[in-house]
Design an enzyme around this catalytic site. Structure first.
Site, PDB file in Angstrom:
ATOM      1  NE  ARG A 164      -3.823  -1.287   0.492  1.00 10.45           N
ATOM      2  CZ  ARG A 164      -4.299  -3.118  -0.247  1.00 10.45           C
ATOM      3  NH1 ARG A 164      -2.638  -3.302  -0.952  1.00 10.45           N
ATOM      4  NH2 ARG A 164      -4.776  -3.759  -0.639  1.00 10.45           N
ATOM      5  CB  SER A 238      -8.833  -1.966   4.347  1.00 11.11           C
ATOM      6  OG  SER A 238      -9.214  -2.993   4.262  1.00 11.11           O
ATOM      7  CD  GLU A 334      -5.011   1.112   2.552  1.00  8.74           C
ATOM      8  OE1 GLU A 334      -5.012   0.355   1.497  1.00  8.74           O
ATOM      9  OE2 GLU A 334      -7.084   1.718   2.587  1.00  8.74           O
TER      10      GLU A 334
HETATM   11  N1  EPU Z   1     -10.868 -11.346   8.963  1.00  7.87           N
HETATM   12  C1  EPU Z   1     -11.582 -11.629  10.926  1.00  7.87           C
HETATM   13  N2  EPU Z   1     -12.343 -11.127  11.255  1.00  7.87           N
HETATM   14  C2  EPU Z   1     -13.116  -9.644  10.174  1.00  7.87           C
HETATM   15  C3  EPU Z   1     -12.424  -9.193   9.134  1.00  7.87           C
HETATM   16  C4  EPU Z   1     -11.528 -10.370   8.846  1.00  7.87           C
HETATM   17  O1  EPU Z   1     -11.075 -13.151  11.262  1.00  7.87           O
HETATM   18  O2  EPU Z   1     -13.860  -9.385  10.336  1.00  7.87           O
HETATM   19  C5  EPU Z   1      -9.981 -12.154   9.076  1.00  7.87           C
HETATM   20  C6  EPU Z   1     -10.645 -13.460   7.823  1.00  7.87           C
HETATM   21  O3  EPU Z   1     -10.873 -14.192   8.785  1.00  7.87           O
HETATM   22  C7  EPU Z   1      -9.271 -13.171   6.939  1.00  7.87           C
HETATM   23  C8  EPU Z   1      -7.929 -12.321   7.407  1.00  7.87           C
HETATM   24  O4  EPU Z   1      -8.360 -11.550   8.964  1.00  7.87           O
HETATM   25  O5  EPU Z   1      -8.744 -14.447   7.412  1.00  7.87           O
HETATM   26  C9  EPU Z   1      -8.124 -11.041   6.031  1.00  7.87           C
HETATM   27  O6  EPU Z   1      -9.721 -10.963   5.668  1.00  7.87           O
HETATM   28  P1  EPU Z   1      -9.406 -10.214   4.694  1.00  7.87           P
HETATM   29  O7  EPU Z   1      -9.339 -11.767   3.525  1.00  7.87           O
HETATM   30  O8  EPU Z   1     -11.023 -10.273   4.104  1.00  7.87           O
HETATM   31  O9  EPU Z   1      -8.353  -9.920   3.678  1.00  7.87           O
HETATM   32  P2  EPU Z   1      -8.207  -8.268   4.325  1.00  7.87           P
HETATM   33  O10 EPU Z   1      -6.345  -8.853   5.200  1.00  7.87           O
HETATM   34  O11 EPU Z   1      -8.887  -7.811   5.885  1.00  7.87           O
HETATM   35  C10 EPU Z   1      -7.466  -6.902   2.490  1.00  7.87           C
HETATM   36  C11 EPU Z   1      -6.789  -6.025   1.951  1.00  7.87           C
HETATM   37  C12 EPU Z   1      -8.216  -4.903   0.893  1.00  7.87           C
HETATM   38  C13 EPU Z   1      -8.385  -6.652   0.032  1.00  7.87           C
HETATM   39  C14 EPU Z   1      -8.437  -7.785   1.105  1.00  7.87           C
HETATM   40  C15 EPU Z   1      -8.581  -9.465  -0.147  1.00  7.87           C
HETATM   41  C16 EPU Z   1      -4.839  -4.611   3.085  1.00  7.87           C
HETATM   42  C17 EPU Z   1      -5.076  -3.268   4.767  1.00  7.87           C
HETATM   43  N3  EPU Z   1      -6.671  -4.601   2.727  1.00  7.87           N
HETATM   44  O12 EPU Z   1      -7.799  -6.484   3.598  1.00  7.87           O
HETATM   45  O13 EPU Z   1      -8.520  -4.027   0.365  1.00  7.87           O
HETATM   46  O14 EPU Z   1      -9.220  -5.894  -0.983  1.00  7.87           O
HETATM   47  O15 EPU Z   1      -7.116  -8.449   1.385  1.00  7.87           O
HETATM   48  O16 EPU Z   1      -7.383  -9.638  -0.502  1.00  7.87           O
HETATM   49  O17 EPU Z   1      -4.567  -4.669   3.300  1.00  7.87           O
HETATM   50  C18 EPU Z   1      -8.066  -2.032   1.104  1.00  7.87           C
HETATM   51  O18 EPU Z   1      -6.742  -1.683   0.839  1.00  7.87           O
HETATM   52  O19 EPU Z   1      -8.892  -1.323   1.023  1.00  7.87           O
HETATM   53  C19 EPU Z   1      -9.150  -3.422   0.407  1.00  7.87           C
HETATM   54  C20 EPU Z   1      -9.971  -3.713   0.782  1.00  7.87           C
END
Ligand code: EPU
Length: 344
Positions: A164, A238, A334
């Protein structure tokens, strides 16, 4: 000639939908107009802010200085020896670029479907989702150096992408305004489906079902199930970055919390899922009057109606503090915060 409008409402200019006013606003559709705006800001001692699609920005109620909105459109393709280049104007919606590439029968961008915001915004912050980052597809981008008025082409390496982040987010990079970006789509496409839900949907890499359009559709479906519909609920995606911690801290946390979601990095360091941390701190669905945490995904802060940037910051600080007290990990925002700093 550009038109500078003072006390300009930015209420409809961000996906979070915060109420905000810019001291001054200008739109520019040529490099000459961009330079005109830059000169005007210099003359009046205004700080200059560039605002594209507003999908990753939190604005304070009053943004001091000139908010400059570039308007550079167009999507074209150029054949290459080993694939195709798609060149898009800075202000094109990233999602339109994804749709266009699929319509043209070109795979390679489908994992980025439904990310809000512009092409330039996606480059500046190295947007990424479901196993793919902009950095992996960008061939080059062209930017205006606002100090010299000259254009410069940056290779992927010169963009210095990180998680990012990019050169354009650094102090030295802020003088450049991106005009267009070129993406290299591979001649021999292979699906990127290691992300858990994509792997589940498509099985192995050799699955015949995994076409660019099918992966695109699945990504849209996954997003729709977890993330708020941007047409209905204001958010900036995010709100926090997934924090990176040192080896010892990672080990300690995993021992204490075996279900913690982590992504291993070089040298034993680990990236932690901030969504997991916020969720485990009991904050999923937690809400105040104007700002809240999305009940289906703890990493998304949403506008519950009438929020100003100050309300968002205060709420976000509370989330950060509660996660820090519970896990000893500090979350960082972010989105770009315009008109104030993050640290209180
Ligand atoms: N999780 C939880 N509880 C929640 C949400 C998530 O336990 O309420 C756990 C999920 O079970 C999962 C892990 O956290 O195992 C990661 O969640 P997710 O796959 O939804 O991805 P993220 O790490 O929360 C990142 C990016 C997103 C992108 C997704 C998918 C960042 C800050 N965010 O989110 O990007 O869409 O991966 O690749 O890196 C953004 O940058 O605005 C964004 C939406």
């Amino acid at each position: 000639m550009i038109k500078i409008k003072e006390n300009y409402s930015l209420d409809d200019r961000t996906t979070f939908g915060v109420r905000a006013t810019a001291e001054a606003w200008a739109e520019a559709g040529t490099t000459g107009e961009l330079m005109e705006a830059v000169e005007a800001a210099k003359e009046r001692g205004w700080p200059l802010h560039v605002l594209g699609g507003g999908s990753n920005v939190i604005l304070m109620s009053r943004v001091p200085g000139l908010v400059l909105h570039p308007v550079f459109h167009g999507i074209r393709r150029e054949a290459e020896k080993d694939g195709t280049l798609i060149v898009a104007g800075a202000s094109e919606a990233l999602d339109r670029l994804v749709r266009t590439s699929i319509e043209w029968g070109l795979g390679g961008l489908e994992n980025l479907a439904a990310i809000p915001g512009t092409v330039a915004g996606a480059v500046v912050q190295n947007a990424g989702a479901y196993g793919l980052e902009i950095a992996e597809r960008l061939a080059w981008c062209r930017a205006l150096d606002t100090e010299t008025g000259k254009e410069r082409v940056f290779t992927t390496e010169e963009c210095d992408f990180g998680y990012r982040s990019s050169f354009f987010k650094t102090e030295a990079g802020k003088r450049f305004i991106i005009l267009e970006a070129a993406f290299r789509l591979p001649a021999r496409w292979t699906p990127v489906i290691a992300y858990k839900e994509l792997a589940l949907a498509f099985g192995g890499k050799d699955s015949d079902a995994a076409t660019p359009a099918a992966v695109e559709a699945k990504v849209r479906e996954i997003r729709a199930a977890k993330l708020p519909d941007p047409r209905e609920t204001g958010s900036a995606g995010s709100f926090f970055k997934n924090p990176v911690v040192a080896k010892l801290k990672a080990r300690e946390l995993i021992t204490l919390h075996p279900s913690l979601v982590t992504y291993p990095l070089a040298g034993g360091r680990a990236k932690l899922a901030a969504g997991w941390l916020i969720d485990a701190a009991g904050l999923k669905g937690y809400a105040e009057e104007k700002v809240g945490i999305w009940p289906k995904h703890a990493l998304i802060l949403v506008n519950r109606g009438g929020a100003a940037g100050e309300d968002v910051l205060r709420f976000a600080h509370e989330v950060r503090d509660r996660v820090e007290r519970r896990f000893g990990v500090e979350l960082e925002p972010e989105p770009v915060i315009m008109g104030a700093g993050w640290d209180d």
